[in-house]
Design a protein around this motif. Structure first.
Motif, PDB file in Angstrom:
ATOM      1  N   UNK A   1       9.490 -25.052 -16.274  1.00 28.11           N
ATOM      2  CA  UNK A   1       9.248 -23.695 -15.786  1.00 28.11           C
ATOM      3  C   UNK A   1       9.829 -23.547 -14.387  1.00 28.11           C
ATOM      4  N   UNK A   2       9.994 -22.281 -13.957  1.00 30.84           N
ATOM      5  CA  UNK A   2      10.470 -22.023 -12.601  1.00 30.84           C
ATOM      6  C   UNK A   2       9.281 -21.793 -11.670  1.00 30.84           C
ATOM      7  N   UNK A   3       9.548 -21.286 -10.473  1.00 28.63           N
ATOM      8  CA  UNK A   3       8.480 -21.100  -9.495  1.00 28.63           C
ATOM      9  C   UNK A   3       7.455 -20.057  -9.932  1.00 28.63           C
ATOM     10  N   UNK A   4       7.835 -19.174 -10.860  1.00 29.03           N
ATOM     11  CA  UNK A   4       6.905 -18.169 -11.375  1.00 29.03           C
ATOM     12  C   UNK A   4       6.227 -18.617 -12.667  1.00 29.03           C
ATOM     13  N   UNK A   5       6.431 -19.861 -13.056  1.00 28.91           N
ATOM     14  CA  UNK A   5       5.896 -20.419 -14.303  1.00 28.91           C
ATOM     15  C   UNK A   5       6.583 -19.830 -15.533  1.00 28.91           C
ATOM     16  N   UNK A   6       7.802 -19.284 -15.356  1.00 30.60           N
ATOM     17  CA  UNK A   6       8.567 -18.759 -16.487  1.00 30.60           C
ATOM     18  C   UNK A   6       9.361 -19.884 -17.135  1.00 30.60           C
ATOM     19  N   UNK A   7       9.391 -19.901 -18.470  1.00 33.54           N
ATOM     20  CA  UNK A   7      10.262 -20.818 -19.179  1.00 33.54           C
ATOM     21  C   UNK A   7      11.666 -20.227 -19.204  1.00 33.54           C
ATOM     22  N   UNK A   8      12.599 -20.933 -19.827  1.00 33.75           N
ATOM     23  CA  UNK A   8      13.958 -20.402 -19.917  1.00 33.75           C
ATOM     24  C   UNK A   8      14.130 -19.432 -21.079  1.00 33.75           C
ATOM     25  N   UNK A   9      13.045 -19.141 -21.815  1.00 34.40           N
ATOM     26  CA  UNK A   9      13.067 -18.112 -22.853  1.00 34.40           C
ATOM     27  C   UNK A   9      12.476 -16.841 -22.255  1.00 34.40           C
ATOM     28  N   UNK A  10      13.227 -15.758 -22.155  1.00 34.66           N
ATOM     29  CA  UNK A  10      12.714 -14.528 -21.547  1.00 34.66           C
ATOM     30  C   UNK A  10      11.423 -14.058 -22.216  1.00 34.66           C
ATOM     31  N   UNK A  11      10.446 -13.704 -21.397  1.00 37.51           N
ATOM     32  CA  UNK A  11       9.177 -13.218 -21.914  1.00 37.51           C
ATOM     33  C   UNK A  11       8.159 -14.292 -22.203  1.00 37.51           C
TER      34      UNK A  11
ATOM     35  N   UNK B   1       4.436 -25.254 -29.527  1.00 30.02           N
ATOM     36  CA  UNK B   1       4.804 -23.839 -29.576  1.00 30.02           C
ATOM     37  C   UNK B   1       6.025 -23.557 -28.703  1.00 30.02           C
ATOM     38  N   UNK B   2       6.071 -24.200 -27.544  1.00 27.04           N
ATOM     39  CA  UNK B   2       7.223 -24.009 -26.661  1.00 27.04           C
ATOM     40  C   UNK B   2       8.502 -24.532 -27.319  1.00 27.04           C
ATOM     41  N   UNK B   3       8.399 -25.670 -27.974  1.00 24.81           N
ATOM     42  CA  UNK B   3       9.564 -26.235 -28.654  1.00 24.81           C
ATOM     43  C   UNK B   3      10.049 -25.301 -29.759  1.00 24.81           C
ATOM     44  N   UNK B   4       9.100 -24.767 -30.550  1.00 25.74           N
ATOM     45  CA  UNK B   4       9.481 -23.878 -31.648  1.00 25.74           C
ATOM     46  C   UNK B   4      10.140 -22.597 -31.135  1.00 25.74           C
ATOM     47  N   UNK B   5       9.762 -22.157 -29.936  1.00 28.20           N
ATOM     48  CA  UNK B   5      10.357 -20.964 -29.346  1.00 28.20           C
ATOM     49  C   UNK B   5      11.729 -21.250 -28.729  1.00 28.20           C
ATOM     50  N   UNK B   6      12.064 -22.533 -28.576  1.00 28.10           N
ATOM     51  CA  UNK B   6      13.342 -22.887 -27.980  1.00 28.10           C
ATOM     52  C   UNK B   6      13.294 -23.108 -26.490  1.00 28.10           C
ATOM     53  N   UNK B   7      12.091 -23.226 -25.927  1.00 27.94           N
ATOM     54  CA  UNK B   7      11.964 -23.491 -24.491  1.00 27.94           C
ATOM     55  C   UNK B   7      12.444 -24.905 -24.180  1.00 27.94           C
ATOM     56  N   UNK B   8      12.975 -25.088 -23.016  1.00 27.70           N
ATOM     57  CA  UNK B   8      13.428 -26.423 -22.608  1.00 27.70           C
ATOM     58  C   UNK B   8      12.224 -27.313 -22.344  1.00 27.70           C
ATOM     59  N   UNK B   9      12.158 -28.433 -23.043  1.00 24.66           N
ATOM     60  CA  UNK B   9      11.028 -29.357 -22.947  1.00 24.66           C
ATOM     61  C   UNK B   9      11.542 -30.782 -22.918  1.00 24.66           C
TER      62      UNK B   9
ATOM     63  N   UNK C   1       4.601 -18.920 -32.914  1.00 25.28           N
ATOM     64  CA  UNK C   1       4.926 -17.746 -32.100  1.00 25.28           C
ATOM     65  C   UNK C   1       6.379 -17.422 -32.381  1.00 25.28           C
ATOM     66  N   UNK C   2       6.624 -16.216 -32.842  1.00 24.97           N
ATOM     67  CA  UNK C   2       8.000 -15.832 -33.168  1.00 24.97           C
ATOM     68  C   UNK C   2       8.429 -14.633 -32.349  1.00 24.97           C
ATOM     69  N   UNK C   3       9.702 -14.617 -32.054  1.00 26.94           N
ATOM     70  CA  UNK C   3      10.281 -13.459 -31.382  1.00 26.94           C
ATOM     71  C   UNK C   3      10.531 -12.395 -32.435  1.00 26.94           C
ATOM     72  N   UNK C   4       9.739 -11.340 -32.386  1.00 27.67           N
ATOM     73  CA  UNK C   4       9.770 -10.333 -33.452  1.00 27.67           C
ATOM     74  C   UNK C   4      11.008  -9.450 -33.372  1.00 27.67           C
ATOM     75  N   UNK C   5      11.525  -9.234 -32.185  1.00 25.41           N
ATOM     76  CA  UNK C   5      12.689  -8.373 -32.021  1.00 25.41           C
ATOM     77  C   UNK C   5      13.768  -9.171 -31.303  1.00 25.41           C
ATOM     78  N   UNK C   6      14.760  -9.701 -32.016  1.00 27.31           N
ATOM     79  CA  UNK C   6      15.812 -10.477 -31.367  1.00 27.31           C
ATOM     80  C   UNK C   6      16.589  -9.619 -30.376  1.00 27.31           C
ATOM     81  N   UNK C   7      17.187 -10.303 -29.429  1.00 28.69           N
ATOM     82  CA  UNK C   7      18.037  -9.597 -28.470  1.00 28.69           C
ATOM     83  C   UNK C   7      17.302  -9.218 -27.223  1.00 28.69           C
ATOM     84  N   UNK C   8      17.729  -8.129 -26.595  1.00 32.97           N
ATOM     85  CA  UNK C   8      17.154  -7.725 -25.321  1.00 32.97           C
ATOM     86  C   UNK C   8      18.153  -7.989 -24.217  1.00 32.97           C
TER      87      UNK C   8
END
Length: 474
Positions: free
Chosen positions: A306-316, A291-299, A93-100
């Protein structure tokens, strides 16, 4: 018309299905991607279509939840709100558009290999991603564990659920954890003689956490039901015992089990030999975090954070189910529901209202507390590395033995899994250390850390060469 936001859900087990349905119900187009030929994951696994047996393999008390999920998936597929890509193996899984900026989700591209041959790949575009990649069994080696006839507990269960076949005539189910009971009862119900259920935890450990475990009476009742069925089959239960060795030449013929003392050492002279042609052994579960590791999520070694909304620290990027901590189907359903509603709210520009998922959040908290208590009880024997002889194969892919790993640690000074890998090739094979990683870490006396591999699975070079060419599925 403005194009509806798109969410890619990776994994069609309980968490992925719950998230997909929750998001689709709130105006999001969902692409559900799974490597199996049907939805449900291991928990809701059903027999292969050619066997013409369509009942879910989930326990009877969970059939209602499966029917609800299946009906919802079928309905949203008919309307086009959910596109289900089955037999698709996600490798990146890759971030197709960097930034945001701010909380605006970034664009993602999900790459998946197609079918059994896995020689072609498609890319799915999405505005956000939900990771529901599940877990896999922790494998701890012992002498003879590579003999034909030795399987993981989950592997034996998958044979029963998916192929309606039994792995042998006489089985020993061993290890630790809640999976052993349903595996043993499933084998017994299918006509296999279960010679023993061998659990390394003892009654005292369960008694010490009785208050926390009693907070989930339905779980206790389910366990008691399995125990009653084993009692009817006259299955011997050996607590505070472990498998010391598997015996056989061409295939498994017997196992030796022994008692454990209070410190987790094998008691001298307590070994007993049990004749069997099948050993189903399991020592708990680990999360799929590739996949989470490759995206840079904290593992870490036990979960994606994840937070209370099940969001990782990578936006989106959201995550739910076993990947965020092993906890069973009920917890996965609750987390998936929260993740789906949160993702839908964020993608459609609304601020999520936690009150909308209050019931799911309450269930999530209770289930997490229960499984934290259970995990503290059902731990592998503290001194299991002592059972690994120098000629015991630890890494099956590269045929690296326990002696080679000990030499790397004691003779060459390796102090972490990566260094052991570089010195011995342990973990360089097809599974990339997913199976042998816990064993290597245990023998090296170090923590199992995330590998941060670039790809979640082996990929043909031809696929990589064509990765930049058009081929989006949606």
């Amino acid at each position: 018309m403005t194009e509806r936001p798109r969410l890619a859900v990776i994994g069609a087990g309980p968490a992925g299905l719950a998230a997909a349905l929750a998001a689709a119900a709130r105006g999001v187009d969902v692409t559900l991607v799974d490597s199996a030929r049907d939805a449900g994951g291991q928990f809701y696994r059903r027999p292969e279509p050619g066997l013409e047996a369509h009942r879910s393999g989930a326990p009877r008390q969970h059939q209602r939840s499966w029917r609800r999920l299946a009906r919802g998936l079928a309905a949203y597929q008919r309307t086009g709100a959910i596109t289900f890509l089955r037999d698709h193996h996600v490798w990146l899984v890759e971030r197709a558009v960097p930034g945001g900026t701010g909380s605006r989700p970034r664009s993602f591209r999900v790459h998946a290999l197609l079918g059994p041959g896995q020689e072609e790949s498609v890319a799915v575009r999405a505005d956000a991603v939900m990771l529901a990649t599940g877990g896999y069994e922790k494998v701890l080696p012992f002498p003879g564990w590579t003999l034909p006839g030795v399987a993981t507990a989950g592997g034996a269960q998958a044979m029963l659920k998916g192929a309606l076949v039994v792995p042998g005539r006489t089985a020993v189910v061993a290890g630790t954890g809640p999976l052993l009971l349903p595996v043993a009862t499933g084998l017994a119900a299918a006509g296999v003689g279960v010679a023993a259920l061998v659990e390394s935890a003892g009654p005292g450990a369960f008694a010490r956490r009785a208050r926390a475990l009693a907070a989930q009476p339905a779980k206790l009742a389910e366990g008691a039901g399995h125990a009653a069925r084993l009692l009817r089959h006259r299955t011997p239960l050996l607590t505070r015992h472990t498998v010391v060795e598997a015996h056989g030449t061409d295939r498994l013929a017997a196992v030796t089990v022994a008692a454990l003392d209070a410190d987790g050492h094998v008691r001298s002279g307590s070994g007993r030999r049990i004749l069997c042609d099948t050993l189903a052994v399991g020592h708990g579960m680990l999360p799929h975090t590739d996949l989470a590791e490759a995206l840079g999520c904290r593992c870490d070694a036990t979960r994606v954070h994840v937070d209370d909304e099940q969001r990782t620290d990578v936006p989106g990027v959201w995550a739910a189910g076993e990947g965020t901590g092993i906890g069973g189907a009920a917890l996965a359903l609750a987390e998936g529901h929260i993740a789906g509603r949160s993702a839908a709210a964020r993608l459609t520009g609304r601020e999520p209202d936690p009150r909308l998922w209050r019931a799911a959040a309450k269930s999530r908290t209770a289930q997490r507390e229960f499984f934290a208590a259970l995990d503290s009880v059902c731990a592998p024997p503290a001194h299991w590395p002592d059972l690994v002889t120098d000629d015991t194969v630890v890494c099956r892919c590269e045929e690296v033995t326990g002696g080679a790993i000990r030499e790397a640690v004691d003779g060459l000074g390796a102090g972490d899994v990566r260094t052991v890998k570089l010195l011995t090739r342990a973990g360089m094979g097809w599974c990339q250390g997913r199976m042998c990683g816990p064993a290597v870490a245990g023998l090296a006396g170090c923590e199992l850390t995330p590998s941060r591999a670039s790809f979640a699975r082996p990929v043909p070079l031809g696929v990589l060469a064509r990765a930049g060419e058009p081929g989006e599925a949606t």
